[in-house]
Design a protein around this motif. Structure first.
Motif, PDB file in Angstrom:
ATOM      1  N   LEU A 114       1.271  -1.018  -0.444  1.00  0.00           N
ATOM      2  CA  LEU A 114      -0.227  -0.254  -0.020  1.00  0.00           C
ATOM      3  C   LEU A 114       0.821   1.167  -0.028  1.00  0.00           C
ATOM      4  O   LEU A 114       0.619   2.378  -0.656  1.00  0.00           O
ATOM      5  CB  LEU A 114      -0.999   0.094   1.115  1.00  0.00           C
ATOM      6  N   LEU A 115       2.238   1.369   0.640  1.00  0.00           N
ATOM      7  CA  LEU A 115       2.976   2.804   0.328  1.00  0.00           C
ATOM      8  C   LEU A 115       4.052   2.941  -0.550  1.00  0.00           C
ATOM      9  O   LEU A 115       3.766   3.757  -1.084  1.00  0.00           O
ATOM     10  CB  LEU A 115       4.596   2.179   1.589  1.00  0.00           C
TER      11      LEU A 115
ATOM     12  N   VAL B 183       1.139   4.705  -1.959  1.00  0.00           N
ATOM     13  CA  VAL B 183       0.777   6.363  -1.557  1.00  0.00           C
ATOM     14  C   VAL B 183       2.417   7.300  -2.209  1.00  0.00           C
ATOM     15  O   VAL B 183       1.455   8.309  -2.132  1.00  0.00           O
ATOM     16  CB  VAL B 183       0.732   6.002  -0.340  1.00  0.00           C
ATOM     17  N   ILE B 184       3.453   6.143  -1.897  1.00  0.00           N
ATOM     18  CA  ILE B 184       4.270   7.554  -2.864  1.00  0.00           C
ATOM     19  C   ILE B 184       4.556   7.283  -4.086  1.00  0.00           C
ATOM     20  O   ILE B 184       4.950   8.184  -4.117  1.00  0.00           O
ATOM     21  CB  ILE B 184       5.246   6.413  -2.708  1.00  0.00           C
TER      22      ILE B 184
ATOM     23  N   ALA C 262       1.567   8.138  -6.171  1.00  0.00           N
ATOM     24  CA  ALA C 262       0.930   9.275  -5.571  1.00  0.00           C
ATOM     25  C   ALA C 262       1.455  10.154  -5.126  1.00  0.00           C
ATOM     26  O   ALA C 262       1.163  11.576  -6.200  1.00  0.00           O
ATOM     27  CB  ALA C 262      -0.624   8.612  -5.314  1.00  0.00           C
ATOM     28  N   VAL C 263       2.100  10.559  -4.218  1.00  0.00           N
ATOM     29  CA  VAL C 263       2.523  11.863  -3.269  1.00  0.00           C
ATOM     30  C   VAL C 263       3.558  12.136  -4.611  1.00  0.00           C
ATOM     31  O   VAL C 263       3.779  13.922  -5.245  1.00  0.00           O
ATOM     32  CB  VAL C 263       3.231  11.041  -2.501  1.00  0.00           C
TER      33      VAL C 263
ATOM     34  N   ILE D 167       3.051  16.102   3.224  1.00  0.00           N
ATOM     35  CA  ILE D 167       3.463  16.069   2.687  1.00  0.00           C
ATOM     36  C   ILE D 167       4.628  15.528   3.238  1.00  0.00           C
ATOM     37  O   ILE D 167       6.248  14.593   3.897  1.00  0.00           O
ATOM     38  CB  ILE D 167       3.331  15.891   1.343  1.00  0.00           C
TER      39      ILE D 167
ATOM     40  N   THR E 278       4.109   2.562 -11.966  1.00  0.00           N
ATOM     41  CA  THR E 278       3.191   1.614 -11.003  1.00  0.00           C
ATOM     42  C   THR E 278       3.114   0.742 -11.440  1.00  0.00           C
ATOM     43  O   THR E 278       2.660  -0.769  -9.725  1.00  0.00           O
ATOM     44  CB  THR E 278       2.451   2.711 -10.426  1.00  0.00           C
TER      45      THR E 278
END
Length: 424
Positions: free
Chosen positions: A70-71, A74-75, A77-78, A401, A263
């Motif tokens: 999941l991380l 997240v990374i 997207a950020v 962030i 991704t």
């Protein structure tokens, strides 16, 4: 003349050294008009993002457990969002051509220095990691190979690092992004072939996808996050890609396509590799593969192509910064070849001195990639846009962030340094 954003370290803009500002401004605008098409920029962007991190994501997933995947999202997207922030910063001033220019526009000369240091250190160590990766895989493919020169034995890995550097060197002499895009296309194709051949090895060569692994390993989360961050460390290259584009309005679409493709590729490789080898997966999944099967050979040989295709694109901003700094004092081509060759030689020396691929990439991801790809774009955008003075959803998100990035830098860097020292 005081240094300013128009003194950009760009692949297309020389460092301005005289005071004829009007004429030079016209020259800047003219030369800033890129000629790289949408699709060629996509290839360059994909090549920058879909790097050697694809080999380490199974190890990252093994370190953190299934939930750590999941991380990765997240990374992704950020870092996509911070890529858009870089574009917004460049749109503010047409003279901004490079990442250091953004730092200077935001925080003056100190900002330029900070951004330059982190950007160049990151790209330099990524390029060094390419050589380490090549040496590891060639040694795995051809064990026991070595030479003796003047009575001094040279191991196979050291010899392979030097040979690969000699192969890479001509690509570093190129400076045209249109030409580099063709090399980038081979790098993107190589990433797809690596994924396909490893999945084939698991499905048809007796390895299988039967490993279950752990759901969550808290101790391994810092390593997992650092390696995931390393996968998205192309932000210092984004201004070069943006400047080179013929139609800069399409850059956001380029970023979206590149991040989506990479991704999906990273996640697929992480899941397949973890199911194949579980907690025994090495820092480069190709080192787990049996060297005798056809699919494994395809994966390993293609892995050897990947760094060759990516090295030049990664070091281009470094080369531009050095050349533009001294452009007024030399005749371009001879010294340019010397600068580029010296840069390659120096990465060879470092690769031979720090041969731990996984730990080095974890350190780069934690300390440099998070800083250059997450923290600095946010800080620069907050300052340039002035949104830090206002309450609102976007400033709060950006500030969150930044705090998250700082936490990752501290914990991830500490963990990575301990692991490197443990090997030494």
């Amino acid at each position: 003349m005081e240094s300013g954003p128009r003194d950009g370290y760009s692949i297309t803009i020389p460092l301005l050294v005289d005071n004829h500002e009007k004429e030079q401004d016209k020259l800047c605008v003219k030369e800033a008009e890129g000629n790289t098409s949408f699709f060629k920029t996509c290839f360059n962007g994909l090549n920058a993002l879909s790097g050697v991190g694809i080999l380490s994501v199974p190890y990252a997933l093994s370190s953190g457990g299934w939930l750590s995947l999941l991380l990765l999202f997240v990374i992704a997207a950020v870092t996509f969002y911070t890529g858009l922030l870089i574009k917004r910063c460049m749109d503010v001033d047409p003279h901004v051509r490079s990442y250091p220019d953004i730092g200077e526009l935001a925080f003056g000369n100190k900002g330029r220095i900070v951004v330059s240091v982190f950007m160049n250190m990151e790209l330099y160590l990524v390029a060094t990691g390419f050589l380490i990766l090549e040496g590891d895989n060639l040694q795995n493919l051809l064990p026991g190979v070595g030479v003796e020169i003047a009575g001094v034995p040279i191991g196979g890995k050291q010899m392979f690092v030097v040979i690969v550097a000699l192969v890479i060197l001509p690509t570093v002499w190129l400076s045209n992004m249109n030409i580099i895009s063709f090399i980038s296309a081979s790098g993107v194709l190589a990433s797809v072939i690596i994924l396909g051949s490893i999945v084939w090895a698991g499905a048809h060569d007796g390895i299988g996808f039967e490993q279950k692994g752990t759901l969550l390993n808290w101790k391994g989360i810092p390593t997992a996050v650092s390696l995931y961050a390393f996968c998205y460390c192309a932000h210092p290259v984004f201004p070069t890609l943006y400047t080179s584009m013929e139609n800069k309005k399409q850059f956001s679409k380029v970023l979206l396509l590149c991040f989506l493709f990479c991704t999906v590729t990273y996640a697929s490789m992480a899941v397949a590799g973890f199911l194949m080898f579980g907690s025994n997966v090495q820092s480069q999944i190709t080192l787990n593969l049996p060297t005798k099967t056809f699919s494994s050979k395809v994966a390993i040989y293609t892995t050897l192509v990947n760094p060759v295709a990516k090295y030049a694109l990664m070091v281009t901003p470094i080369v531009n910064a050095i050349e533009n700094r001294f452009r007024a004092y030399y005749s371009k081509k001879p010294i340019s070849f010397l600068i580029r060759s010296t840069l390659v030689i120096s990465t060879v020396v470092v690769a031979l001195s720090i041969p731990f691929f996984g730990d080095l990439m974890s350190l780069v991801g934690a300390f440099l990639s998070v800083t250059a790809s997450i923290i600095l774009p946010c800080l620069c955008y907050l300052k340039i846009s002035g949104t830090y003075r206002r309450l609102g959803f976007e400033p709060i998100v950006i500030e969150f962030i930044v705090l998250l990035g700082i936490a990752i830098v501290i914990v991830g860097t500490y963990t990575s340094v301990l692991e490197i020292l443990g090997h030494l």
